[in-house]
Design a protein around this motif. Sequence first.
Motif, short mmCIF file in Angstrom:
data_model
loop_
_atom_site.label_atom_id
_atom_site.label_comp_id
_atom_site.label_asym_id
_atom_site.label_seq_id
_atom_site.Cartn_x
_atom_site.Cartn_y
_atom_site.Cartn_z
N ILE A 319 0.65 -1.26 -0.01
CA ILE A 319 -0.07 0.19 0.18
C ILE A 319 0.87 1.38 0.01
O ILE A 319 0.69 2.16 -0.78
CB ILE A 319 -0.84 0.07 1.26
N LEU A 320 1.98 1.16 0.79
CA LEU A 320 2.93 2.40 0.83
C LEU A 320 3.34 2.64 -0.59
O LEU A 320 3.67 3.70 -1.11
CB LEU A 320 3.94 2.09 1.78
N PHE A 321 3.75 1.48 -1.11
CA PHE A 321 4.41 1.56 -2.64
C PHE A 321 3.58 2.42 -3.33
O PHE A 321 3.96 3.08 -4.28
CB PHE A 321 4.96 0.34 -2.94
N LEU A 322 2.33 1.68 -3.23
CA LEU A 322 1.03 2.35 -4.27
C LEU A 322 0.84 3.95 -4.00
O LEU A 322 1.04 4.83 -4.81
CB LEU A 322 -0.19 1.69 -4.01
N MET A 323 1.03 4.26 -2.71
CA MET A 323 1.06 5.58 -2.29
C MET A 323 2.06 6.65 -2.74
O MET A 323 2.05 7.61 -3.42
CB MET A 323 0.93 5.57 -0.72
N PHE A 328 4.55 10.39 -6.02
CA PHE A 328 5.36 10.70 -7.35
C PHE A 328 5.09 10.65 -8.65
O PHE A 328 5.19 11.90 -9.52
CB PHE A 328 6.79 9.66 -7.17
N ALA A 329 4.34 9.93 -9.21
CA ALA A 329 4.03 9.71 -10.68
C ALA A 329 2.79 10.20 -11.11
O ALA A 329 2.92 11.18 -11.75
CB ALA A 329 4.53 8.34 -11.10
N LEU A 382 -2.27 12.30 -1.51
CA LEU A 382 -1.92 11.99 -0.21
C LEU A 382 -3.06 11.94 0.89
O LEU A 382 -3.23 10.44 1.43
CB LEU A 382 -0.91 12.69 0.12
N PHE A 383 -3.89 12.89 0.84
CA PHE A 383 -4.90 12.77 1.68
C PHE A 383 -6.26 11.98 1.30
O PHE A 383 -6.87 11.27 2.02
CB PHE A 383 -5.50 14.32 2.15
N ALA A 384 -6.18 11.72 -0.06
CA ALA A 384 -7.16 10.62 -0.67
C ALA A 384 -6.78 9.31 0.19
O ALA A 384 -7.50 8.46 0.71
CB ALA A 384 -7.26 10.78 -2.10
N PHE A 385 -5.48 9.04 0.11
CA PHE A 385 -5.15 7.69 0.42
C PHE A 385 -5.36 7.57 2.06
O PHE A 385 -5.93 6.64 2.54
CB PHE A 385 -3.39 7.58 0.04
N ILE A 386 -4.81 8.55 2.65
CA ILE A 386 -4.97 8.72 4.09
C ILE A 386 -6.47 8.59 4.42
O ILE A 386 -6.87 7.70 5.45
CB ILE A 386 -4.05 9.83 4.69
N ALA A 387 -7.35 9.39 3.90
CA ALA A 387 -8.64 9.39 4.19
C ALA A 387 -9.36 8.09 4.11
O ALA A 387 -9.97 7.42 5.03
CB ALA A 387 -9.59 10.44 3.62
N VAL A 388 -9.08 7.19 3.05
CA VAL A 388 -9.67 5.98 2.72
C VAL A 388 -8.92 4.81 3.72
O VAL A 388 -9.91 4.09 4.17
CB VAL A 388 -9.13 5.50 1.42
N LEU A 389 -7.75 5.23 4.09
CA LEU A 389 -7.09 4.07 4.98
C LEU A 389 -7.73 4.30 6.51
O LEU A 389 -7.88 3.32 7.28
CB LEU A 389 -5.61 4.26 5.13
N GLU A 390 -7.99 5.31 6.64
CA GLU A 390 -8.77 6.00 8.10
C GLU A 390 -10.11 5.44 7.98
O GLU A 390 -10.70 4.90 8.77
CB GLU A 390 -8.78 7.49 8.10
N GLU A 391 -10.97 5.61 6.97
CA GLU A 391 -12.47 5.37 6.72
C GLU A 391 -12.40 3.96 6.89
O GLU A 391 -13.49 3.43 7.63
CB GLU A 391 -12.86 6.00 5.45
#
Lengths: 730, 87
Positions: A319-323, A328-329, A382-391
């Motif tokens: 998941i981190l790699f995807l993030m 980056f890309a 980044l916040f999309a990722f973090i929000a999904v992980l939180e949610e």
Amino acid sequence: MARATLISDPTGAAASALTLEALRDVPPRSHRELTRIALIGNPNSGKSSLFNQLTGLNQKVGNFPGVTVDRKTGISQLTSQHRAEIIDLPGTYSLYPKSLDEKVITDLLYDKVSDQYPDFVVITVDASNLRRNLLLFTQLADLGLPAVLALNMMDVAEQHGVQIDIMALQQELGVPIIPMNARKGVGIAALKIVMSRQLGAPTVSFFEPSEDLLPMIRQIRYYFNLHNDYLALHYAHQFRQISFLTADDKAYIAELVEKYDFKPTPRQAQETIDRYARINDILLNTVTVVRTEKNEPYSNKLDKVLTHKVWGYMIFFGILFLMFQAVFAWASYPMELIDEGVTWINQLVQTNFDGPLVNLLTEGVLAGLGGVLIFIPQIALLFAFIAVLEETGYMARVTFMMDRIMRKFGLNGKSIVPLISGVACAVPAIMSARTIENWKDRIITIFVTPLMSCSARIPVYTVLIALVVPPQKVLGIFNLQGIALMGLYLLGFFAAIFSAWLLKLILRTQNKSYFIMEFPVYRWPRWKNVGITIVEKVKAFVFQAGKVIVAISVILWVLASYGPGNALEQAETRVRATAAQQQLSAEETDIRIASEKLENSYAGLFGRTLEPAIRPLGFDWKIGIALITSFAAREVFVGTISTIYSVGQDADMRTVQQKLAAEKDENGQPFFTPARAFSLLVFYVFAMQCMSTLAVVYRETKGWKWPLLQLFYMTGLAYVSSLLVYQLFK
Amino acid sequence: MSSRSAQAKTPTPRSVKDLRLGESGTICCLEDPEMALKLLEMGCIPGTQVRLNSRAPLGCPITLVVGDEDYTLSLRVSEAATILLKD
């Protein structure tokens, strides 16, 4: 499906009807004033879903008066004529605050004369976890505040075989109950109707302070003119932490507490036990649980994989790699678009207007603004990722897996997310540290995150490494330059970990560090919540950090464009004279003029003044200017160096390298020896050269103490390390 | 907490820390007064049954299922050691 459940459920529907029936005779509130409603509930009780449903994008984040914690408010259109201000309070399990966050609640609810005092509270409760959720409810009810109970997650309760007799529960609790499913929007309409009415205080109380405390309570009530015993009891419990009490008030209560030998801890423990006993009685009469056989929750099965000692870590790193990939890309395309857009506007202004004000606008304000806006895609992703992980509830599992490792360094399981995000950009990373509740752990995380090598260091790294490290193969597969780059990232990472450990030894805190937390059930993310989070973070970044960044870039522009007296004009005449002699092209003359002007500007002057201090590091005044300008942002280094070494602004990297390689010291030897280059590299690994980061730390810690400490610490670390590197290798 | 003095007589009171994976126990009392306040609020009331649900890959923290509701609590081993069990 949940809507069907609610309507087909005879008890639920009847209860709603009963609630509305009971309210029919109650007059609606006056339409002129804005009703103030506080939203309160346990963490994971669906409070933010409800807040987002009620207010949508009509939200704003501000400060609680006098408290350094965010206060989220929003406007909700309850009925066609009635609007209300909704205050979102931090999630809490009880009215006895454990953290700075929770203190906000008591400060708001205990001060009846404050103009922030809510007209009533909406208490969200997880219907599938009624026992624990009702603890907070009974405390609030005993404060005598008018309240509505939003019985949330009815669908989940149903799945768990929990059947609630809502009419009976309403009778027992003495407040209107709205069964709902906030994630799907079920029950919102009914809740809004109730919220638009004038509510009375709850009719039932759940806990009486013990007899022997009554004399003390009576004195507190009399002194502060309080309306109920329980509130007075809370004054006795918490007077030290209540911010609106004066020193005299606190001294008065302290005296009473002493006189009556009041012991807060056992009293509070006993109160909690008594309340649970009462809640058990209530639930016995109102809730039946029909257990189905195969009741192992799917969450448990998922956890077997997601927190597995091998798969768990592999999935996490996946998941981190995807993030990383995303930040980056994927983010680079919209970032280029923004960059081009700003450049386009810049050129538009430059070609159509002229004068010093235009320069200020283009090189100062627009350049600064571009520096802010370009981060938006990274922040949003980044916040999309973090929000999904939180949610989804996954973040709690990551914390769980990392806590043991991170704790050794004074960090917390939750610190892993900001640290990892810091490799992209410290700004969103520091914002994501908000998920860390413990003050000390959060401050340490914020403090060390900028040491992680962010993407802005890449241009500096690549230029200097290419200059002094030969592109040689090592052991057949590794590239020596690649190893050098990797080494710089590791250097940053170890500096972060070591600094955290150091800070852990220094920082004192009165808050005990707990890791007692609820493991939320896995859920699908609500995309509306994710969207609102993204918009909110981007807005906060652009407006809060943006102000500071633009201000600083304007100052830097002024310093680089003006010099003492007419030094700049003189420099220009000088260059023009020599250029005429040497018959240089117009383009080359312009570049020379820019370089000469910079040398004689205030920034150049600072470079000269700085020179004695940075000479031991192997740097001269030219690098000094680059250090000063790249203080705003590291990537400015390459641009400044190009200007100083007489390279056109838009020259590509290779020419910069050639110029750097051609630069000679006073003895005619190449200026950039490996010792100088590594000294400079190490400086860029450690130094806090990022206004955006300082601005965001200021915003997140609500003061200048931490950003300034960070600035001095990191610059000091950079200076000492560079000094060591240069003196050892020269 | 009131039965703390009684507990002191038994040589080594078992705590939640000593539970095996999947094993249940009934809370008898909470040792650390300050932490007890937090644990009580989270539903760890004396008399409540808790089951050791899982351990983090490195052995700490752990998760407990508290009471008969499907409610999972995560806490460090050092914190679990303050929750004493009935025999």
